[in-house]
Design an enzyme around this catalytic site. Structure first.
Site, PDB file in Angstrom:
ATOM      1  N   ASP A 378       0.866  -1.170   0.000  1.00  0.00           N
ATOM      2  CA  ASP A 378       0.000   0.000   0.000  1.00  0.00           C
ATOM      3  C   ASP A 378       0.910   1.230   0.000  1.00  0.00           C
ATOM      4  O   ASP A 378       2.089   1.132   0.345  1.00  0.00           O
ATOM      5  CB  ASP A 378      -0.880  -0.031   1.249  1.00  0.00           C
ATOM      6  CG  ASP A 378      -1.776   1.181   1.346  1.00  0.00           C
ATOM      7  OD1 ASP A 378      -2.374   1.560   0.324  1.00  0.00           O
ATOM      8  OD2 ASP A 378      -1.864   1.761   2.437  1.00  0.00           O
ATOM      9  N   ASP A 569      -1.523  -1.024   6.087  1.00  0.00           N
ATOM     10  CA  ASP A 569      -1.722  -0.516   7.450  1.00  0.00           C
ATOM     11  C   ASP A 569      -3.161  -0.133   7.749  1.00  0.00           C
ATOM     12  O   ASP A 569      -3.536   0.015   8.908  1.00  0.00           O
ATOM     13  CB  ASP A 569      -0.830   0.713   7.687  1.00  0.00           C
ATOM     14  CG  ASP A 569      -1.368   1.944   6.962  1.00  0.00           C
ATOM     15  OD1 ASP A 569      -1.557   1.856   5.726  1.00  0.00           O
ATOM     16  OD2 ASP A 569      -1.606   2.969   7.618  1.00  0.00           O
ATOM     17  N   ASP A 573      -7.107  -2.475   4.098  1.00  0.00           N
ATOM     18  CA  ASP A 573      -6.074  -3.404   3.640  1.00  0.00           C
ATOM     19  C   ASP A 573      -6.279  -4.812   4.185  1.00  0.00           C
ATOM     20  O   ASP A 573      -5.655  -5.761   3.704  1.00  0.00           O
ATOM     21  CB  ASP A 573      -4.681  -2.909   4.055  1.00  0.00           C
ATOM     22  CG  ASP A 573      -4.289  -1.625   3.338  1.00  0.00           C
ATOM     23  OD1 ASP A 573      -4.694  -1.459   2.178  1.00  0.00           O
ATOM     24  OD2 ASP A 573      -3.582  -0.798   3.937  1.00  0.00           O
TER      25      ASP A 573
END
Length: 675
Positions: A378, A569, A573
């Protein structure tokens, strides 16, 4: 620690709870060296307990039985070979060797009986008992004592190795103080940490450890966070920031408002995850345990065959000689080196990763990380800090200082995050500026007067609305730009972006060096994602993604039969973390949902730790396979020599205890490695 394992209908382990105040004392073994060990208790895949526990013994107490046996054995060998004594014959000689045998042999005999009572007939303890008692039966008293003595010494060294492997994890257990100073009506009161409730205020002196998670009330305080993050550099926190249990206050007295219950603190979750990790076995480890269960009875039957079958085929058959060969074969066959050094290798990997601020939720993930081919990340909070900051200020026809303070003064009338970033950048300079006639133009920005000057602050649409020309390069910038005009003249701009983490570039470079492909997925607009990917040299980058789009991208990569690790995080996700072969969560800023779903947690949010985790996985797997190769090679050679009568009990001792010690020493190497 007491581990209560839950199993489903198929016997598969589905959970583990940790009771930190008790220690398991079960001694049910299955081919696992542990007559004298302390400190470790674990369960195999069938739920049987394996206890490496001999109580809280000192090193002197651990070695004492072996020292006594060794002294008596040396004296007996001296009487036999160098200082003959008329009285040292017959039953006196036999009794002396029995007394020398008992300190090291009795614990093993006891374990063998216990194993048989619990249905584990073909244990390593039974092999050692048969071999040494058999040696006594044929009059080889010194060898009978020596075999058990060296086995006992190997056990003690194994215990010390296990203790060393656990030392990094044990450090975590010491990080939670039992008591804390709580302020009640301004008066400090000592209170048990487990009884402190959310909302209470803890007063933390210099050098004290924080007992619960909370919010810092003091303007500033510096903490040692090494126990949680593996990072030795002190971390300075500001008022309103989160501080975690286990952090050590380094300077002034600090006050912290408790935000999380004792049992729900981040440190409590870390402890639980690490303790559960020791019970979740890697495939290699499970295979070796299953192998030992099949292997041990086979060698017992082979030993019987070596002793009995030659009676029908050898003309000058001597029972004593063939029994000796069978006993040598039994000693060699003990699977000690395999069933101890391999779990110890994985446990060492978990300990080494904990030391580096990385938490593996099971040894199986060490194997997975060793074979990762693609790392998918990410952007926000993983490669970037997740906080908007002013990255660049360009002033035209005005000093940069004046541009900053006038714009910041105007932005105090806005609640937009971009405005907040400019105010923080100004550091209080705006307080000396008078602001009047503020008007918010929806979708464009702000208009107002600062110290009598008309000022416009907003996007390029605001400039076009008032027919103000500006630098054309601004239109090509992917990041957020706040353009400023003063008295209808273009005065410059602020470039505002999410700051890239300091070690992000190093992390990507390190992954490329070990031929791992990097992919970035983000919900940000594609232009921003491309800019970050270009700066970090990421192989592929996709923007404008919803959570379900991230899942689709990962599924697409998995369809190519690639081993994938996903690092994230945020709450959004969690589905992708669960889908990947190895899900990695950024634990410092990460959401609880992602941390719970992840297989690996990076405590200090540093992207470089992704490479470290892969490196630890590779080193652990390398050490494990080195031990497997060493044990099989040496044992195979000496087994053949033993069956052919070319190896004595002393070679058998080396093949069993010697190889086990070498494998253990190799396994603990990972504890000393720098990653």
């Amino acid at each position: 620690m007491k581990h209560e394992h839950q199993h489903d209908a198929n016997g598969k382990e589905i959970g583990c709870t940790v009771d930190e105040k008790t220690k398991s004392k079960n001694n049910n073994q299955s081919g696992c060296c542990s007559a004298h060990n302390e400190t470790e208790s674990h369960s195999d895949e069938d739920g049987h307990d394996h206890d490496h526990s001999g109580g809280n013994q000192t090193m002197f107490q651990m070695f004492l039985p072996a020292v006594i046996s060794f002294a008596l054995l040396l004296i007996a060998i001296g009487f036999d070979n160098y200082f003959p004594q008329t009285w040292f014959t017959g039953w006196v000689r036999i009794a002396w060797y029995i007394v020398a045998y008992v300190p090291v042999g009795f614990p093993v005999l006891k374990e063998a009986v216990e194993s048989i009572r619990k249905g584990e007939i073909f244990s390593e303890f039974l092999l050692m008992c048969i071999a040494t008692i058999g040696a006594f039966a044929i009059g080889e008293y010194p060898e009978g004592v020596a075999v058990m003595l060296f086995y006992a010494i190997g056990e003690v060294f194994q215990t010390l190795a296990v203790q060393r492997a656990k030392s990094n994890i044990k450090l975590l257990l010491d990080q939670r103080p039992d008591e804390a100073t709580v302020l009640k009506d301004g008066n400090p009161t000592i209170k048990k940490a487990s009884e402190i409730t959310i909302g209470e205020i803890i007063q933390l002196k210099s050098g004290e450890k924080l007992a619960l998670d909370g919010t810092l009330l003091t303007d500033t305080a510096t903490f040692n966070t090494a126990a949680l993050t593996g990072e030795s550099k002190p971390d300075t926190k500001l008022k309103g920031e989160t501080v975690l249990a286990g952090m050590i206050n380094l300077n002034t007295i600090a006050q912290v408002e408790v935000t999380t219950a004792y049992t729900d603190s981040k440190l409590s979750k870390i402890l639980e995850m690490v303790q559960e990790a020791t019970a979740k076995k890697a495939p290699t480890e499970l295979f070796i345990r299953k192998f030992a269960k099949i292997y041990t009875p086979i060698v017992v039957y082979l030993a019987i065959a070596i002793c009995v079958l030659p009676m029908f085929f050898v003309d000058n058959y001597v029972f004593r000689d063939w029994l000796y060969r069978a006993l040598v074969f039994l000693v060699i066959s003990c699977p000690c080196a395999l069933v101890i050094s391999i779990p110890l290798g994985y446990f060492g990997g978990i300990g080494a990763s904990s030391k580096n601020g990385i938490l593996f939720k099971g040894s199986s993930f060490l194997d997975i990380m060793a074979s990762i081919q693609v790392v998918v990340m990410d952007k926000t909070g993983t490669l970037t800090k997740g906080v908007f900051n002013v990255q660049k200020v360009v002033a035209v026809g005005i000093s940069e200082d004046d541009l900053v303070k006038f714009t910041a003064a105007l932005e105090t009338k806005s609640t937009h995050p971009v405005g907040t970033a400019i105010i923080e950048y100004a550091k209080g300079k705006e307080k000396n500026v008078t602001v009047t006639d503020v008007e918010e133009i929806a979708g464009h920005g702000l208009k107002g007067k600062t110290n009598g000057n008309e000022i416009l602050a907003g996007n390029v649409k605001l400039m076009k609305k008032f027919n103000i020309s500006y630098d054309a390069e601004i239109d090509n910038t992917p990041f957020t730009i706040i353009v400023i005009a003063i008295n209808q003249k273009y005065a410059g701009y602020f470039l505002i972006a999410d700051e890239i983490k300091e070690d992000a570039k190093q992390a990507i470079e390190s992954l490329h060096k070990i031929n791992i492909k990097t992919v970035m997925l983000s919900g940000d607009k594609q232009a921003v994602v491309d800019a970050v990917a270009k700066e970090l040299n990421i192989d592929q980058a996709y923007g404008d993604l919803l959570p379900e789009n991230k899942v689709e991208k990962v599924e697409e990569l998995k369809s190519q039969n690639l081993k994938i690790a996903f690092v994230g995080d945020g709450v959004n996700d969690a589905p992708v973390v669960a889908l990947a072969d190895a899900g990695i969560a950024m634990g410092g800023l990460g959401s609880d949902a992602t941390i719970e779903t992840a297989d690996i947690v990076i405590q200090n949010d540093q992207p470089y730790k992704i490479y470290t985790a892969i490196n630890i996985g590779k080193k652990t797997k390398q050490i494990v396979w080195q031990n497997i190769g060493l044990a099989f090679t040496v044992k195979a050679v000496v087994l053949v020599l033993g069956a052919g009568g070319l190896a004595t009990m002393w070679e058998a001792v080396f093949a069993d205890v010697g190889v086990a010690l070498l494998a253990i020493l190799n396994a603990v190497r990972i504890q000393k490695m720098k990653f």
